[in-house]
Write a protein that holds these residues in place. Structure first.
Motif, mmCIF file in Angstrom:
data_model
loop_
_atom_site.group_PDB
_atom_site.id
_atom_site.type_symbol
_atom_site.label_atom_id
_atom_site.label_comp_id
_atom_site.label_asym_id
_atom_site.label_seq_id
_atom_site.Cartn_x
_atom_site.Cartn_y
_atom_site.Cartn_z
ATOM 1 N N THR A 1 -14.207 -8.690 -2.455
ATOM 2 C CA THR A 1 -13.726 -7.474 -3.101
ATOM 3 C C THR A 1 -12.996 -6.617 -2.078
ATOM 4 O OG1 THR A 1 -15.624 -6.050 -2.634
ATOM 5 C CG2 THR A 1 -15.765 -7.406 -4.603
ATOM 6 N N HIS A 2 -12.172 -5.722 -2.595
ATOM 7 C CA HIS A 2 -11.574 -4.644 -1.813
ATOM 8 C C HIS A 2 -12.101 -3.364 -2.459
ATOM 9 C CE1 HIS A 2 -8.901 -7.550 0.046
ATOM 10 N NE2 HIS A 2 -8.583 -7.989 -1.164
ATOM 11 N N PRO A 3 -13.200 -2.808 -1.933
ATOM 12 C CA PRO A 3 -13.847 -1.670 -2.594
ATOM 13 C C PRO A 3 -12.973 -0.429 -2.728
ATOM 14 C CG PRO A 3 -15.279 -2.604 -0.910
ATOM 15 C CD PRO A 3 -13.943 -3.259 -0.772
ATOM 16 N N THR A 4 -11.957 -0.303 -1.886
ATOM 17 C CA THR A 4 -11.162 0.921 -1.867
ATOM 18 C C THR A 4 -9.673 0.674 -2.124
ATOM 19 O OG1 THR A 4 -10.952 0.744 0.540
ATOM 20 C CG2 THR A 4 -12.777 2.079 -0.303
ATOM 21 N N LEU B 1 1.537 1.596 0.206
ATOM 22 C CA LEU B 1 1.522 0.156 -0.044
ATOM 23 C C LEU B 1 1.331 -0.668 1.224
ATOM 24 C CD1 LEU B 1 4.564 -0.109 -2.476
ATOM 25 C CD2 LEU B 1 2.149 -0.214 -3.088
ATOM 26 N N LEU B 2 0.654 -1.800 1.052
ATOM 27 C CA LEU B 2 0.587 -2.864 2.044
ATOM 28 C C LEU B 2 1.154 -4.106 1.379
ATOM 29 C CD1 LEU B 2 -3.110 -2.426 3.226
ATOM 30 C CD2 LEU B 2 -1.070 -1.764 4.508
ATOM 31 N N MET B 3 1.869 -4.944 2.135
ATOM 32 C CA MET B 3 2.355 -6.199 1.578
ATOM 33 C C MET B 3 2.319 -7.278 2.639
ATOM 34 S SD MET B 3 5.783 -7.253 -0.532
ATOM 35 C CE MET B 3 6.903 -7.453 0.832
ATOM 36 N N PRO C 1 -4.374 1.887 -1.996
ATOM 37 C CA PRO C 1 -3.537 2.609 -1.036
ATOM 38 C C PRO C 1 -3.606 1.979 0.354
ATOM 39 C CG PRO C 1 -5.586 3.805 -1.346
ATOM 40 C CD PRO C 1 -5.620 2.630 -2.292
ATOM 41 N N ALA C 2 -2.596 2.232 1.142
ATOM 42 C CA ALA C 2 -2.516 1.646 2.475
ATOM 43 C C ALA C 2 -3.614 2.166 3.390
ATOM 44 C CB ALA C 2 -1.135 1.919 3.081
ATOM 45 N N ASN C 3 -3.870 3.450 3.342
ATOM 46 C CA ASN C 3 -4.817 4.065 4.268
ATOM 47 C C ASN C 3 -6.168 4.304 3.607
ATOM 48 O OD1 ASN C 3 -2.932 4.171 6.404
ATOM 49 N ND2 ASN C 3 -1.977 5.928 5.435
ATOM 50 N N ALA C 4 -6.694 3.288 2.940
ATOM 51 C CA ALA C 4 -7.978 3.403 2.249
ATOM 52 C C ALA C 4 -9.125 3.385 3.253
ATOM 53 C CB ALA C 4 -8.128 2.250 1.265
ATOM 54 N N ALA C 5 -10.234 3.939 2.823
ATOM 55 C CA ALA C 5 -11.445 3.947 3.656
ATOM 56 C C ALA C 5 -12.006 2.531 3.798
ATOM 57 C CB ALA C 5 -12.491 4.861 3.019
ATOM 58 N N GLU D 1 -0.763 -15.319 7.579
ATOM 59 C CA GLU D 1 -0.340 -14.058 6.983
ATOM 60 C C GLU D 1 0.928 -13.577 7.672
ATOM 61 O OE1 GLU D 1 -3.654 -11.419 7.498
ATOM 62 O OE2 GLU D 1 -4.962 -12.643 6.233
ATOM 63 N N GLU D 2 1.926 -13.234 6.875
ATOM 64 C CA GLU D 2 3.173 -12.660 7.384
ATOM 65 C C GLU D 2 3.244 -11.229 6.860
ATOM 66 O OE1 GLU D 2 6.560 -15.783 7.449
ATOM 67 O OE2 GLU D 2 5.364 -16.177 5.640
ATOM 68 N N TRP D 3 2.836 -10.283 7.699
ATOM 69 C CA TRP D 3 2.796 -8.875 7.287
ATOM 70 C C TRP D 3 4.189 -8.285 7.319
ATOM 71 C CZ3 TRP D 3 -1.010 -6.384 4.950
ATOM 72 C CH2 TRP D 3 -2.265 -6.994 4.950
ATOM 73 N N LEU D 4 4.579 -7.692 6.196
ATOM 74 C CA LEU D 4 5.900 -7.093 6.043
ATOM 75 C C LEU D 4 5.832 -5.584 5.848
ATOM 76 C CD1 LEU D 4 6.964 -9.958 3.735
ATOM 77 C CD2 LEU D 4 8.121 -9.431 5.884
ATOM 78 N N CYS D 5 4.699 -5.105 5.354
ATOM 79 C CA CYS D 5 4.542 -3.668 5.138
ATOM 80 C C CYS D 5 3.128 -3.261 5.515
ATOM 81 C CB CYS D 5 4.826 -3.321 3.675
ATOM 82 S SG CYS D 5 4.708 -1.550 3.312
ATOM 83 N N ARG D 6 3.024 -2.596 6.645
ATOM 84 C CA ARG D 6 1.798 -1.938 7.100
ATOM 85 C C ARG D 6 2.215 -0.961 8.188
ATOM 86 N NH1 ARG D 6 -1.536 -6.738 10.348
ATOM 87 N NH2 ARG D 6 -0.364 -6.483 12.281
ATOM 88 N N GLY D 7 1.313 -0.109 8.639
ATOM 89 C CA GLY D 7 1.654 1.007 9.503
ATOM 90 C C GLY D 7 2.272 0.684 10.846
ATOM 91 N N ASP D 8 2.069 -0.528 11.356
ATOM 92 C CA ASP D 8 2.690 -0.887 12.633
ATOM 93 C C ASP D 8 4.050 -1.547 12.446
ATOM 94 O OD1 ASP D 8 1.485 -3.154 11.513
ATOM 95 O OD2 ASP D 8 0.988 -4.034 13.450
ATOM 96 N N ILE D 9 4.539 -1.591 11.186
ATOM 97 C CA ILE D 9 5.839 -2.213 10.891
ATOM 98 C C ILE D 9 6.807 -1.208 10.278
ATOM 99 C CG2 ILE D 9 6.991 -4.078 9.629
ATOM 100 C CD1 ILE D 9 4.195 -5.514 9.668
ATOM 101 N N VAL D 10 6.325 -0.414 9.331
ATOM 102 C CA VAL D 10 7.118 0.632 8.673
ATOM 103 C C VAL D 10 6.246 1.878 8.511
ATOM 104 C CG1 VAL D 10 8.616 -0.969 7.390
ATOM 105 C CG2 VAL D 10 6.504 -0.139 6.344
ATOM 106 N N LYS D 11 6.869 2.982 8.183
ATOM 107 C CA LYS D 11 6.101 4.205 7.934
ATOM 108 C C LYS D 11 5.662 4.205 6.464
ATOM 109 C CE LYS D 11 6.111 9.193 8.251
ATOM 110 N NZ LYS D 11 6.908 10.403 8.301
ATOM 111 N N ASN D 12 4.676 3.363 6.170
ATOM 112 C CA ASN D 12 4.184 3.259 4.797
ATOM 113 C C ASN D 12 3.128 4.319 4.534
ATOM 114 O OD1 ASN D 12 2.392 1.895 6.602
ATOM 115 N ND2 ASN D 12 1.427 0.909 4.866
ATOM 116 N N GLU D 13 3.077 4.755 3.289
ATOM 117 C CA GLU D 13 2.059 5.726 2.898
ATOM 118 C C GLU D 13 1.107 5.164 1.852
ATOM 119 O OE1 GLU D 13 3.473 9.601 1.948
ATOM 120 O OE2 GLU D 13 5.053 9.507 3.467
#
Length: 137
Positions: free
Chosen positions: A57-60, A40-42, A115-119, A26-38
């Motif tokens: 599944t991703h329930p949230t 999206l995750l990529m 969303p990025a900050n899902a439960a 996995e090459e993380w490009l968008c998550r909270g420790d890389i950018v100030k995302n609200e």
């Protein structure tokens, strides 16, 4: 969050975060420790031949999978498609899905989740439950 991350608008190859999961590199490009995302995750996923991310599944979160190179045996629910470069799958929140690479070449795809900050839980493995356990046989 550091000031550098809070103000970052571009992510270089040196700034991405690599993680070797059981399924892919996995090459993380968008998550909270890389950018100030609200929202999206990529992640760019590199799946070797014979590997898979079995039914889960991703329930949230909802997800899009976009194929960059190679081919994917992509399942969304009980429907299967072979996807190639430039094709994508949309997975609604909570929908069972799986990505398989039974082919002889590396599969590279983007997974975009929101969303990025899902439960929690972020992911639930259902690959050992029926009907998913027997679906590919």
């Amino acid at each position: 969050m550091s000031d550098e991350i809070a103000s970052r608008r571009f992510v270089t190859a040196a700034e991405k975060v690599d993680f070797l999961s059981p399924w892919t590199l996995e090459e993380w490009l968008c998550r909270g420790d890389i950018v100030k995302n609200e929202h999206l995750l990529m992640v760019r996923a590199n799946m070797e031949p014979g590997k898979d991310h079995p039914f889960h599944t991703h329930p949230t979160r909802e997800e899009m999978i976009y194929i960059i190179s190679g081919r994917a045996e992509q399942w969304v629910g009980k429907e299967k498609r072979i996807l190639g470069p430039g094709e994508m799958a949309f997975i609604p929140m909570g929908e069972v899905h799986g990505t398989y690479n039974p082919f002889n070449e590396r599969l590279v795809f983007l997974a975009i989740l929101s969303p990025a900050n899902a439960a929690d839980p972020a992911i639930v493995d259902v690959s050992e439950q029926e009907p998913w356990k027997s679906l590919r046989q």
